[in-house]
Design a protein around this motif. Structure first.
Motif, PDB file in Angstrom:
ATOM      1  N   UNK A  92       0.887  -1.149   0.062  1.00  0.00           N
ATOM      2  CA  UNK A  92      -0.121   0.287  -0.222  1.00  0.00           C
ATOM      3  C   UNK A  92       0.836   1.291  -0.499  1.00  0.00           C
ATOM      4  N   UNK A  93       0.944   1.726  -1.160  1.00  0.00           N
ATOM      5  CA  UNK A  93       2.006   2.976  -1.141  1.00  0.00           C
ATOM      6  C   UNK A  93       1.360   4.386  -0.842  1.00  0.00           C
ATOM      7  N   UNK A  94       1.352   5.117   0.430  1.00  0.00           N
ATOM      8  CA  UNK A  94       0.846   5.878   1.099  1.00  0.00           C
ATOM      9  C   UNK A  94       2.044   7.185   0.805  1.00  0.00           C
ATOM     10  N   UNK A  95       1.109   8.199  -0.107  1.00  0.00           N
ATOM     11  CA  UNK A  95       2.139   9.347  -0.330  1.00  0.00           C
ATOM     12  C   UNK A  95       2.032  10.365   0.997  1.00  0.00           C
ATOM     13  N   UNK A  96       2.971  10.559   1.123  1.00  0.00           N
ATOM     14  CA  UNK A  96       3.349  11.936   2.096  1.00  0.00           C
ATOM     15  C   UNK A  96       3.687  13.156   1.449  1.00  0.00           C
ATOM     16  N   UNK A  97       4.961  14.441   1.156  1.00  0.00           N
ATOM     17  CA  UNK A  97       4.563  15.306   1.198  1.00  0.00           C
ATOM     18  C   UNK A  97       5.071  15.000  -0.969  1.00  0.00           C
ATOM     19  N   UNK A  98       4.541  16.472  -1.708  1.00  0.00           N
ATOM     20  CA  UNK A  98       4.580  16.158  -3.120  1.00  0.00           C
ATOM     21  C   UNK A  98       4.525  17.642  -4.193  1.00  0.00           C
ATOM     22  N   UNK A  99       5.402  17.805  -4.755  1.00  0.00           N
ATOM     23  CA  UNK A  99       5.826  18.852  -5.697  1.00  0.00           C
ATOM     24  C   UNK A  99       3.963  18.384  -6.729  1.00  0.00           C
ATOM     25  N   UNK A 100       3.240  19.202  -7.118  1.00  0.00           N
ATOM     26  CA  UNK A 100       2.593  19.803  -7.815  1.00  0.00           C
ATOM     27  C   UNK A 100       3.239  20.162  -9.457  1.00  0.00           C
ATOM     28  N   UNK A 101       3.079  19.336 -10.383  1.00  0.00           N
ATOM     29  CA  UNK A 101       3.744  20.054 -11.832  1.00  0.00           C
ATOM     30  C   UNK A 101       2.611  20.314 -12.312  1.00  0.00           C
ATOM     31  N   UNK A 102       2.152  21.913 -13.119  1.00  0.00           N
ATOM     32  CA  UNK A 102       1.144  21.901 -14.281  1.00  0.00           C
ATOM     33  C   UNK A 102       1.281  21.596 -15.769  1.00  0.00           C
ATOM     34  N   UNK A 103       0.592  21.046 -15.925  1.00  0.00           N
ATOM     35  CA  UNK A 103       1.960  19.979 -18.059  1.00  0.00           C
ATOM     36  C   UNK A 103       1.790  21.044 -19.181  1.00  0.00           C
ATOM     37  N   UNK A 104       0.527  21.862 -18.485  1.00  0.00           N
ATOM     38  CA  UNK A 104       0.430  22.652 -20.124  1.00  0.00           C
ATOM     39  C   UNK A 104       0.670  24.367 -19.316  1.00  0.00           C
ATOM     40  N   UNK A 105       1.497  24.563 -18.119  1.00  0.00           N
ATOM     41  CA  UNK A 105       1.931  25.274 -17.875  1.00  0.00           C
ATOM     42  C   UNK A 105       1.263  26.345 -17.125  1.00  0.00           C
ATOM     43  N   UNK A 106      -0.674  26.378 -16.853  1.00  0.00           N
ATOM     44  CA  UNK A 106      -0.955  27.478 -16.900  1.00  0.00           C
ATOM     45  C   UNK A 106      -1.643  27.533 -15.544  1.00  0.00           C
ATOM     46  N   UNK A 107      -0.526  26.911 -14.425  1.00  0.00           N
ATOM     47  CA  UNK A 107      -0.551  27.042 -13.097  1.00  0.00           C
ATOM     48  C   UNK A 107       0.830  27.385 -12.782  1.00  0.00           C
ATOM     49  N   UNK A 108       0.811  27.842 -11.698  1.00  0.00           N
ATOM     50  CA  UNK A 108       2.383  27.968 -10.555  1.00  0.00           C
ATOM     51  C   UNK A 108       2.538  26.413  -9.960  1.00  0.00           C
ATOM     52  N   UNK A 109       3.982  25.509 -10.603  1.00  0.00           N
ATOM     53  CA  UNK A 109       3.848  25.009  -9.516  1.00  0.00           C
ATOM     54  C   UNK A 109       3.771  24.883  -7.894  1.00  0.00           C
ATOM     55  N   UNK A 110       3.185  23.852  -7.190  1.00  0.00           N
ATOM     56  CA  UNK A 110       3.617  24.104  -5.972  1.00  0.00           C
ATOM     57  C   UNK A 110       4.416  22.857  -5.162  1.00  0.00           C
ATOM     58  N   UNK A 111       4.211  23.376  -4.187  1.00  0.00           N
ATOM     59  CA  UNK A 111       5.085  22.225  -3.325  1.00  0.00           C
ATOM     60  C   UNK A 111       3.787  21.715  -1.713  1.00  0.00           C
ATOM     61  N   UNK A 112       3.562  20.664  -1.558  1.00  0.00           N
ATOM     62  CA  UNK A 112       2.264  20.606  -0.447  1.00  0.00           C
ATOM     63  C   UNK A 112       2.987  18.977  -0.015  1.00  0.00           C
ATOM     64  N   UNK A 113       2.936  20.015   1.453  1.00  0.00           N
ATOM     65  CA  UNK A 113       3.925  19.427   2.987  1.00  0.00           C
ATOM     66  C   UNK A 113       2.501  18.403   3.443  1.00  0.00           C
ATOM     67  N   UNK A 114       2.880  17.078   3.849  1.00  0.00           N
ATOM     68  CA  UNK A 114       1.734  16.535   4.185  1.00  0.00           C
ATOM     69  C   UNK A 114       1.930  15.212   4.948  1.00  0.00           C
ATOM     70  N   UNK A 115       2.192  14.336   6.246  1.00  0.00           N
ATOM     71  CA  UNK A 115       2.090  13.713   6.767  1.00  0.00           C
ATOM     72  C   UNK A 115       1.720  12.763   7.250  1.00  0.00           C
ATOM     73  N   UNK A 116       0.651  12.343   6.724  1.00  0.00           N
ATOM     74  CA  UNK A 116      -0.373  11.384   6.723  1.00  0.00           C
ATOM     75  C   UNK A 116      -0.438  10.252   7.935  1.00  0.00           C
ATOM     76  N   UNK A 117      -1.421  10.131   9.139  1.00  0.00           N
ATOM     77  CA  UNK A 117      -0.930   9.277   9.465  1.00  0.00           C
ATOM     78  C   UNK A 117      -1.678   7.782   9.398  1.00  0.00           C
ATOM     79  N   UNK A 118      -0.419   6.792   9.557  1.00  0.00           N
ATOM     80  CA  UNK A 118      -0.182   5.558   9.150  1.00  0.00           C
ATOM     81  C   UNK A 118      -2.187   4.778   9.392  1.00  0.00           C
ATOM     82  N   UNK A 119      -2.526   5.642  10.414  1.00  0.00           N
ATOM     83  CA  UNK A 119      -4.773   5.201  10.805  1.00  0.00           C
ATOM     84  C   UNK A 119      -5.152   5.284   9.580  1.00  0.00           C
TER      85      UNK A 119
END
Length: 237
Positions: A92-119
């Motif tokens: 089971x892959x559980x995503x923590x932090x992610x960099x969001x990249x917009x393929x069309x370049x219409x929006x600014x890329x951003x970084x989302x910090x998240x440490x989800x509970x294993x629960x």
């Protein structure tokens, strides 16, 4: 348990093979799935193995590995088949932090910090409760950071196209009741309720209720009484 070198090699092989920039969103198999498959077993002769009416992600001798990102309840038919003659480990892959990249370049890329509970894994395990106690069943949680690729949409602000793991954060393996009980906060009282678990684990009450429902099924905890329609639990290991 983490093998960063093995993970980097698996990632590099998948990205090189698929020429990532030209194929984001075009592949039948998502990158997380493809990379984890190689991380677990590089030799492709063990990948996509037909077993009766189903296909196992990986099968080596009598050990099956199934990578499932969500909707565990959809595994019921496979588990009914596989567990009769094979050991099965759900990855089971559980995503923590992610960099969001917009393929069309219409929006600014951003970084989302998240440490989800294993629960949060119990939200998925709830759908396969009857199989968790099977002696041939095990669960492996792989926490990771990712690059998430998104595309602008007319109906929504953007839609996720794919995600590529960039770094392993942690791995957890559950093969027995003792593995699950170690998740419970040491600050829980001897007898506790869903409210106590929610408070000590810092999770929503609804998730606490689901967690204890699953742990009760696993006989990791037991219901010892009931007060005002609320179950009182004790650890049972």
């Amino acid at each position: 348990m983490i093998d960063q070198y093995r993970f980097s090699r698996a990632k590099d092989e998948v990205i090189f093979h698929y020429q990532i920039k030209d194929n984001i969103g075009q592949l039948k198999e998502k990158f997380i799935h493809a990379i984890l498959k190689r991380y677990i077993e590089f030799d492709e002769k063990y990948h996509e193995i037909a077993i009766e009416n189903y296909v196992a992600d990986i099968c080596i001798d009598k050990q099956i590995y199934e990578i499932q990102t969500q909707y565990f309840y959809k595994l019921k038919d496979k588990l009914n088949c596989f567990l009769q003659h094979y050991r099965v480990q759900i990855i089971y892959p559980m995503i923590c932090n992610k960099n969001i990249i917009y393929l069309d370049g219409k929006r600014k890329n951003k970084r989302i910090l998240n440490q989800p509970s294993i629960f949060w894994m119990f939200q998925e395990l709830y759908g396969i409760k009857p199989y968790l106690k099977h002696p041939h069943f095990s669960l492996r949680i792989v926490q990771m950071n990712v690059e998430e690729y998104r595309q602008s949409s007319v109906q929504y602000a953007s839609v996720r196209v794919d995600a590529i793991p960039t770094e392993l954060i942690a791995e957890y393996l559950f093969v027995s009741k003792r593995g699950y009980v170690q998740l419970l906060p040491k600050t829980l009282p001897f007898e506790f309720t869903t409210y106590d678990l929610a408070k000590e684990a810092k999770i929503p009450l609804s998730l606490s209720q689901m967690t204890l429902n699953v742990l009760n099924e696993l006989e990791v905890v037991k219901r010892v009484s009931q007060k005002n329609r609320t179950y009182i639990y004790q650890i049972n290991v």
